[in-house]
Design a protein around this motif. Structure first.
Motif, PDB file in Angstrom:
ATOM      1  N   TYR A 366       7.268   9.377  32.444  1.00 56.26           N
ATOM      2  CA  TYR A 366       5.825   9.610  32.398  1.00 56.26           C
ATOM      3  C   TYR A 366       5.085   8.598  33.261  1.00 56.26           C
ATOM      4  CZ  TYR A 366       1.121  10.175  30.506  1.00 56.26           C
ATOM      5  OH  TYR A 366      -0.232  10.380  30.361  1.00 56.26           O
ATOM      6  N   ILE A 367       4.277   9.109  34.163  1.00 59.37           N
ATOM      7  CA  ILE A 367       3.501   8.197  35.011  1.00 59.37           C
ATOM      8  C   ILE A 367       2.117   8.052  34.396  1.00 59.37           C
ATOM      9  CG2 ILE A 367       2.464   7.837  37.279  1.00 59.37           C
ATOM     10  CD1 ILE A 367       4.988   8.883  38.489  1.00 59.37           C
ATOM     11  N   ASP A 368       1.876   6.887  33.895  1.00 58.65           N
ATOM     12  CA  ASP A 368       0.644   6.594  33.178  1.00 58.65           C
ATOM     13  C   ASP A 368      -0.519   6.565  34.155  1.00 58.65           C
ATOM     14  OD1 ASP A 368      -1.332   5.537  31.548  1.00 58.65           O
ATOM     15  OD2 ASP A 368       0.122   4.333  30.426  1.00 58.65           O
ATOM     16  N   PRO A 369      -1.569   7.381  33.898  1.00 59.32           N
ATOM     17  CA  PRO A 369      -2.717   7.373  34.830  1.00 59.32           C
ATOM     18  C   PRO A 369      -3.368   5.989  34.905  1.00 59.32           C
ATOM     19  CG  PRO A 369      -2.918   9.134  33.185  1.00 59.32           C
ATOM     20  CD  PRO A 369      -1.758   8.311  32.772  1.00 59.32           C
ATOM     21  N   SER A 370      -3.190   5.171  33.871  1.00 51.78           N
ATOM     22  CA  SER A 370      -3.803   3.849  33.895  1.00 51.78           C
ATOM     23  C   SER A 370      -3.089   2.914  34.874  1.00 51.78           C
ATOM     24  CB  SER A 370      -3.746   3.230  32.496  1.00 51.78           C
ATOM     25  OG  SER A 370      -2.423   2.834  32.201  1.00 51.78           O
ATOM     26  N   GLY A 371      -1.948   3.391  35.406  1.00 53.31           N
ATOM     27  CA  GLY A 371      -1.249   2.568  36.392  1.00 53.31           C
ATOM     28  C   GLY A 371      -0.183   1.672  35.801  1.00 53.31           C
ATOM     29  N   ARG A 372      -0.029   1.691  34.502  1.00 53.87           N
ATOM     30  CA  ARG A 372       1.006   0.869  33.869  1.00 53.87           C
ATOM     31  C   ARG A 372       2.363   1.472  34.229  1.00 53.87           C
ATOM     32  NH1 ARG A 372       3.704   0.873  29.170  1.00 53.87           N
ATOM     33  NH2 ARG A 372       4.309  -1.162  28.357  1.00 53.87           N
ATOM     34  N   PRO A 373       3.248   0.702  34.854  1.00 56.72           N
ATOM     35  CA  PRO A 373       4.498   1.289  35.339  1.00 56.72           C
ATOM     36  C   PRO A 373       5.418   1.695  34.180  1.00 56.72           C
ATOM     37  CG  PRO A 373       4.495  -1.086  35.686  1.00 56.72           C
ATOM     38  CD  PRO A 373       3.139  -0.725  35.184  1.00 56.72           C
ATOM     39  N   ASN A 374       6.145   2.790  34.361  1.00 55.59           N
ATOM     40  CA  ASN A 374       7.146   3.167  33.366  1.00 55.59           C
ATOM     41  C   ASN A 374       8.421   2.340  33.601  1.00 55.59           C
ATOM     42  OD1 ASN A 374       8.770   4.412  35.326  1.00 55.59           O
ATOM     43  ND2 ASN A 374       7.788   6.406  35.050  1.00 55.59           N
ATOM     44  N   ALA A 375       9.405   2.536  32.730  1.00 54.37           N
ATOM     45  CA  ALA A 375      10.606   1.705  32.791  1.00 54.37           C
ATOM     46  C   ALA A 375      11.309   1.824  34.142  1.00 54.37           C
ATOM     47  CB  ALA A 375      11.553   2.087  31.667  1.00 54.37           C
ATOM     48  N   TYR A 376      11.328   3.040  34.710  1.00 55.60           N
ATOM     49  CA  TYR A 376      11.968   3.228  36.017  1.00 55.60           C
ATOM     50  C   TYR A 376      11.230   2.430  37.089  1.00 55.60           C
ATOM     51  CZ  TYR A 376      15.054   6.915  34.339  1.00 55.60           C
ATOM     52  OH  TYR A 376      16.041   7.602  33.691  1.00 55.60           O
ATOM     53  N   GLN A 377       9.916   2.551  37.056  1.00 58.48           N
ATOM     54  CA  GLN A 377       9.133   1.842  38.075  1.00 58.48           C
ATOM     55  C   GLN A 377       9.277   0.339  37.946  1.00 58.48           C
ATOM     56  OE1 GLN A 377       5.535   3.973  36.908  1.00 58.48           O
ATOM     57  NE2 GLN A 377       5.351   4.790  38.987  1.00 58.48           N
ATOM     58  N   ARG A 378       9.311  -0.116  36.703  1.00 64.47           N
ATOM     59  CA  ARG A 378       9.445  -1.563  36.519  1.00 64.47           C
ATOM     60  C   ARG A 378      10.782  -2.079  37.015  1.00 64.47           C
ATOM     61  NH1 ARG A 378       8.227  -2.617  30.575  1.00 64.47           N
ATOM     62  NH2 ARG A 378       9.302  -4.552  31.074  1.00 64.47           N
ATOM     63  N   ALA A 379      11.832  -1.304  36.734  1.00 67.65           N
ATOM     64  CA  ALA A 379      13.157  -1.741  37.201  1.00 67.65           C
ATOM     65  C   ALA A 379      13.197  -1.796  38.727  1.00 67.65           C
ATOM     66  CB  ALA A 379      14.232  -0.813  36.666  1.00 67.65           C
ATOM     67  N   ILE A 380      12.602  -0.781  39.383  1.00 71.87           N
ATOM     68  CA  ILE A 380      12.589  -0.762  40.852  1.00 71.87           C
ATOM     69  C   ILE A 380      11.833  -1.970  41.389  1.00 71.87           C
ATOM     70  CG2 ILE A 380      11.780   0.467  42.905  1.00 71.87           C
ATOM     71  CD1 ILE A 380      12.011   3.074  41.220  1.00 71.87           C
ATOM     72  N   ILE A 381      10.650  -2.225  40.791  1.00 75.40           N
ATOM     73  CA  ILE A 381       9.830  -3.332  41.293  1.00 75.40           C
ATOM     74  C   ILE A 381      10.543  -4.663  41.094  1.00 75.40           C
ATOM     75  CG2 ILE A 381       7.664  -4.608  40.976  1.00 75.40           C
ATOM     76  CD1 ILE A 381       6.413  -1.926  40.063  1.00 75.40           C
ATOM     77  N   GLU A 382      11.063  -4.861  39.883  1.00 78.02           N
ATOM     78  CA  GLU A 382      11.624  -6.186  39.584  1.00 78.02           C
ATOM     79  C   GLU A 382      12.869  -6.497  40.407  1.00 78.02           C
ATOM     80  OE1 GLU A 382      11.938  -7.463  35.602  1.00 78.02           O
ATOM     81  OE2 GLU A 382       9.996  -6.661  35.013  1.00 78.02           O
ATOM     82  N   VAL A 383      13.761  -5.514  40.546  1.00 80.84           N
ATOM     83  CA  VAL A 383      14.962  -5.766  41.346  1.00 80.84           C
ATOM     84  C   VAL A 383      14.594  -5.786  42.827  1.00 80.84           C
ATOM     85  CG1 VAL A 383      17.264  -4.954  41.975  1.00 80.84           C
ATOM     86  CG2 VAL A 383      16.474  -4.751  39.615  1.00 80.84           C
ATOM     87  N   GLY A 384      13.781  -4.812  43.227  1.00 77.93           N
ATOM     88  CA  GLY A 384      13.413  -4.694  44.631  1.00 77.93           C
ATOM     89  C   GLY A 384      12.708  -5.935  45.154  1.00 77.93           C
ATOM     90  N   GLU A 385      11.834  -6.495  44.319  1.00 76.98           N
ATOM     91  CA  GLU A 385      11.070  -7.674  44.697  1.00 76.98           C
ATOM     92  C   GLU A 385      11.977  -8.831  45.134  1.00 76.98           C
ATOM     93  OE1 GLU A 385       8.691  -9.357  41.515  1.00 76.98           O
ATOM     94  OE2 GLU A 385       6.942  -8.607  42.615  1.00 76.98           O
ATOM     95  N   VAL A 386      13.092  -8.998  44.425  1.00 80.35           N
ATOM     96  CA  VAL A 386      14.005 -10.087  44.773  1.00 80.35           C
ATOM     97  C   VAL A 386      14.836  -9.719  45.997  1.00 80.35           C
ATOM     98  CG1 VAL A 386      15.960 -11.469  43.998  1.00 80.35           C
ATOM     99  CG2 VAL A 386      14.117 -10.928  42.401  1.00 80.35           C
ATOM    100  N   VAL A 387      15.381  -8.492  45.991  1.00 82.01           N
ATOM    101  CA  VAL A 387      16.362  -8.138  47.014  1.00 82.01           C
ATOM    102  C   VAL A 387      15.719  -7.883  48.369  1.00 82.01           C
ATOM    103  CG1 VAL A 387      18.230  -6.546  47.605  1.00 82.01           C
ATOM    104  CG2 VAL A 387      17.905  -7.234  45.241  1.00 82.01           C
ATOM    105  N   GLN A 388      14.453  -7.401  48.391  1.00 85.32           N
ATOM    106  CA  GLN A 388      13.838  -7.005  49.655  1.00 85.32           C
ATOM    107  C   GLN A 388      13.776  -8.143  50.684  1.00 85.32           C
ATOM    108  OE1 GLN A 388       9.693  -6.210  49.631  1.00 85.32           O
ATOM    109  NE2 GLN A 388       9.228  -7.714  48.059  1.00 85.32           N
ATOM    110  N   PHE A 389      13.689  -9.385  50.213  1.00 84.01           N
ATOM    111  CA  PHE A 389      13.609 -10.509  51.149  1.00 84.01           C
ATOM    112  C   PHE A 389      14.860 -10.623  52.017  1.00 84.01           C
ATOM    113  CE2 PHE A 389      10.555 -12.061  47.939  1.00 84.01           C
ATOM    114  CZ  PHE A 389       9.488 -12.270  48.793  1.00 84.01           C
TER     115      PHE A 389
END
Lengths: 580, 188
Positions: A366-389
């Protein structure tokens, strides 16, 4: 660890702040991971980094002379206040200063370590004051710069030049004022890389057991204070031996602190009840041990004995010999990064029906209209944030599995961006956009198959090897459920264990993930395929994401912590050199 | 793969180590060695005996084996020299496709591990190998015999099994060790 360079008198004042970095909330899990890795013999992942600073074209704030600049180094967690790490010395009358004071900190792969550098002009009246006691709000602010430590580490020459910004003025003016540039150079301390191999032996040990000879073993500790010792290394127990020679000991200089660090080698007689009796001990250092090996002389053991209120050292007949002493430099994870190796990030997302209808708020998708990330989005952001560098082109392959794309059969590996030609998306934002788009365009189905995605990732990794690439691939699979094709998944992982690939699996939702744990070799035996082939190394890390939501510790850190050692195992077993 | 020109090719197999090797469900104490052979070919090689690794021996020995081009697999056999003779600890089959074909470069160093199975197909320990394909045909004769590059202190080299029984490409029999075998009749 943070005190490693406190003996450097010149740097003392500036370095004194290193302990502050350990006071931040991240240090808890990292210390545990660190000990775990040390125990497994990996010391390369937690390198000591020495930062040095220079600046150019600083603003001139003094009326009659040039600025007298000083750098203050801060660390910054996400949504956390700045924590001061240390200060450099003040350079008089210079707008292009090079500071001498170095700042040491520990590099952690699994967290993004944001650093903030602020440059101040120190007024003449404060010049005789210790820099540590200076009140910064009384000083002239010259500018500030921010970067992540990993941004410096991936540079070939390990130095990064950043524009200094002026905080207050940048809000008032749209055009940033020219405040000069700061260059930060990072150097990995050589001690992080050097490992000493020693073979120790003793002769004429005394009898401690009543009816048999002693069962000796050695404990090497470093002396941190007069009476405080920290054990750093232990040998095996040799049964019934008065002339023991133990198996080689491997010790990194970083563990010891330095070659001149005072060490104590204690020889114990093993007792199964745990109360080992001290046979004798020697005070020494790595440098002394090296000399001992060179001279082929033995060092006499002594035994502290209490005589009234005094402690006397009784010198024993027993002697300690160093039969082998050799130093070798092992390439660290950071050496490989500087040598042009990259981590390439790939994502695969579970679109099976068990996630629930994405339009309903109880769905994991579920994609929250308020912009709060769902579990999938959070996992992508948190792992991606470290690895992208660590990925220079920041183009990430992104797939989905377990869904039916428009007018097609169920696919177990479709391109997340909806394209039929290219699977790469631009940056973390690109993954997020493709993910949201895919949710609108596919209908969730099943079953949950990992095999096709892992095989696809493996073929990309081997293709890159064939093209002579210096890349190591990291596949992130985010799933809500138990894998249906466990045997195919196992086969695919076993095959991939021979390739430059690591697989991170994040489990979201409340399903029972017991079977996933089987894939993670830490938690069970080694993975075995249906044909009898066994994974040659551990390439899978599994973490259930729900643990994070309840606790403070980021699950992503646990997930990423093993990556550098998996990377190094791959490179070192193949004798691949970073060519720095 | 570009090996169509050769009737055979040489593979360099480094027998690295074994893990949790057992005989009669007990950990092996010492004296294990490994024989590598191609299924369908005549070539075989043997490592030296490991004396101090116990049930987790380390051989770290490079063997060069000639593989006929039609060979689909090679076998790795782990033996243990005991008082009464030589016993087979377990066998593993290594499909050629595990280290050739696909996208990987020809000279890629593969690290491969296999589960060993004894003559009753019971699971035994694990064998770790690294395999690299050598393509220069001219080099092959040079490596006909085993290259023992190990620096292990073991002096004794065991007689390599002299006869093999194969039927239709599947290993059914085990090397015959002459008189040694008599003591072991119940087992082999």
């Amino acid at each position: 660890m943070g005190n490693c360079c406190s003996d450097e008198a010149g740097g003392r004042s500036a370095v004194g702040g290193t302990s502050a970095s350990h006071a931040n909330p991240n240090s808890g899990p990292n210390d545990a991971v660190e000990r775990f890795l040390l125990y497994r013999g990996y010391q390369g992942c937690f390198s000591q980094i020495e930062l040095s600073f220079s600046a150019s074209s600083l603003r001139d704030r003094d009326v009659f002379s040039k600025s007298d600049p000083m750098v203050v180094i801060y660390t910054k967690g996400r949504d956390e206040p700045l924590i001061e790490l240390g200060r450099t010395e003040v350079i008089l009358n210079s707008v292009d200063p090079t500071w001498i004071t170095k700042h040491t900190l520990t590099y952690h792969f699994e967290v993004v370590q944001y650093l903030v550098f602020r440059v101040y002009d120190i007024d003449t009246q404060f010049h005789n004051v210790d820099v540590k006691t200076l009140k910064l709000d009384e000083q002239q602010f010259l500018g500030e710069a921010t970067c992540a430590l990993s941004q410096i580490m991936i540079k070939q020459d390990r130095s990064l030049t950043i524009d200094l910004m002026h905080r207050e003025e940048s809000t008032r003016e749209t055009r940033p004022r020219h405040c000069g540039k700061i260059t930060v150079r990072a150097e990995e301390s050589v001690s992080s890389k050097t490992t000493v191999e020693m073979i120790l032996s003793c002769i004429d040990l005394e009898y401690k057991d009543l009816f048999s000879r002693s069962d000796p073993f050695l404990v090497i500790s470093k002396v941190v204070d007069r009476d405080i010792t920290i054990p750093i290394c232990k040998t095996e127990v040799l049964k019934n031996e008065l002339k023991p020679q133990w198996k080689p000991i491997y010790l990194s200089i970083q563990q010891a602190g330095s070659k001149d660090q005072q060490l104590v080698i204690e020889c114990f007689n093993f007792n199964s009840n745990g109360k080992h009796d001290l046979i004798g001990k020697v005070e020494t250092s790595l440098a002394d041990l090296e000399k001992l090996q060179f001279s082929k002389q033995g060092e006499q053991l002594y035994l502290p004995t209490a005589v009234g209120h005094h402690h006397e050292n009784k010198v024993l007949k027993s002697r300690l010999f160093v039969d082998k002493f050799s130093e070798s430099v092992q390439h660290t994870f950071l050496d490989y990064l500087a040598g042009g190796f990259e981590l390439n990030f790939m994502v695969a997302i579970d679109f099976t029906a068990s996630n629930g209808n994405p339009r309903l708020p109880d769905s994991l998708h579920y994609i929250d209209p308020s912009g709060r990330p769902n579990a999938y989005q959070r996992a992508i952001i948190e792992v991606g944030e470290v690895v992208q560098f660590y990925d220079t082109d920041k183009r990430f392959p992104a797939w989905g599995f377990g869904a039916r794309p428009i007018d097609g059969p169920v696919s177990h590996c479709f391109y997340l961006n909806g394209s039929s030609h290219y699977y790469e998306v631009e940056g973390i934002q690109g993954i997020m956009t493709a993910y949201a788009g895919a949710l609108r365009n596919v209908s969730l189905a099943g079953p949950t198959l990992f095999g096709p995605v892992i095989s696809y990732a493996a073929s990309i990794a081997s293709q890159s090897l064939a093209d002579g690439g210096r890349k190591y691939y990291v596949l992130l699979i985010i799933t809500d459920g138990v894998v249906t094709d466990l045997q195919e998944t196992r086969d695919a992982i076993v095959k991939a264990s021979d390739l430059p690939l690591s697989i991170l699996i994040v489990g979201v939702g409340g399903a029972d993930f017991k079977e996933m744990e089987i894939l993670d070799a830490d938690k069970g035996g080694r993975l075995e395929s249906s044909s009898g082939r066994v994974a040659s190394r551990d390439i899978v890390q599994f973490v259930p994401f729900r643990d994070v939501q309840s606790g403070e510790i980021s699950v992503v850190q646990a997930l990423l912590a093993e990556l550098p050692s998996q990377f190094l195992t791959y490179m070192r077993t193949r004798d691949i050199k970073p060519n720095v | 793969m570009s090996n169509f020109n050769f009737s055979s090719r040489a593979v360099e197999i480094t027998v690295l180590s074994g893990e949790s090797l057992q005989i009669d469900r007990r950990p092996i104490k010492k004296n294990t060695f490994v024989v590598v052979r191609s299924i369908g070919g005549n070539d075989f090689c043997s490592t030296e005996i490991d004396t101090n690794g116990g049930s987790n021996p380390k051989w770290n020995q490079k063997l060069v084996l000639e593989l006929p081009v039609q060979a689909a697999a090679l076998t790795v056999e782990v033996y243990c020299k005991i008082m009464t003779g030589i016993r087979l600890v377990g066998t593993a089959t290594v499909p050629i496709s595990d280290f050739s074909g696909g996208y990987l470069p020809d000279n890629y160093l593969h690290f491969l591990s296999y589960r060993l199975r004894d003559e009753e197909s019971e699971r035994n320990g694990i064998i770790n190998l690294s395999v690299k394909t050598k393509f220069a045909a001219a080099e092959v004769p040079e490596y006909r015999s085993c290259v023992a590059s190990s620096s292990s202190s073991t002096a004794s080299v065991v007689g390599v099994p002299t006869s093999k029984k194969y039927s239709s490409g599947i290993v059914t029999g085990f090397p015959v060790f002459g008189p040694l075998l008599d003591h072991n009749n119940g087992i082999i």
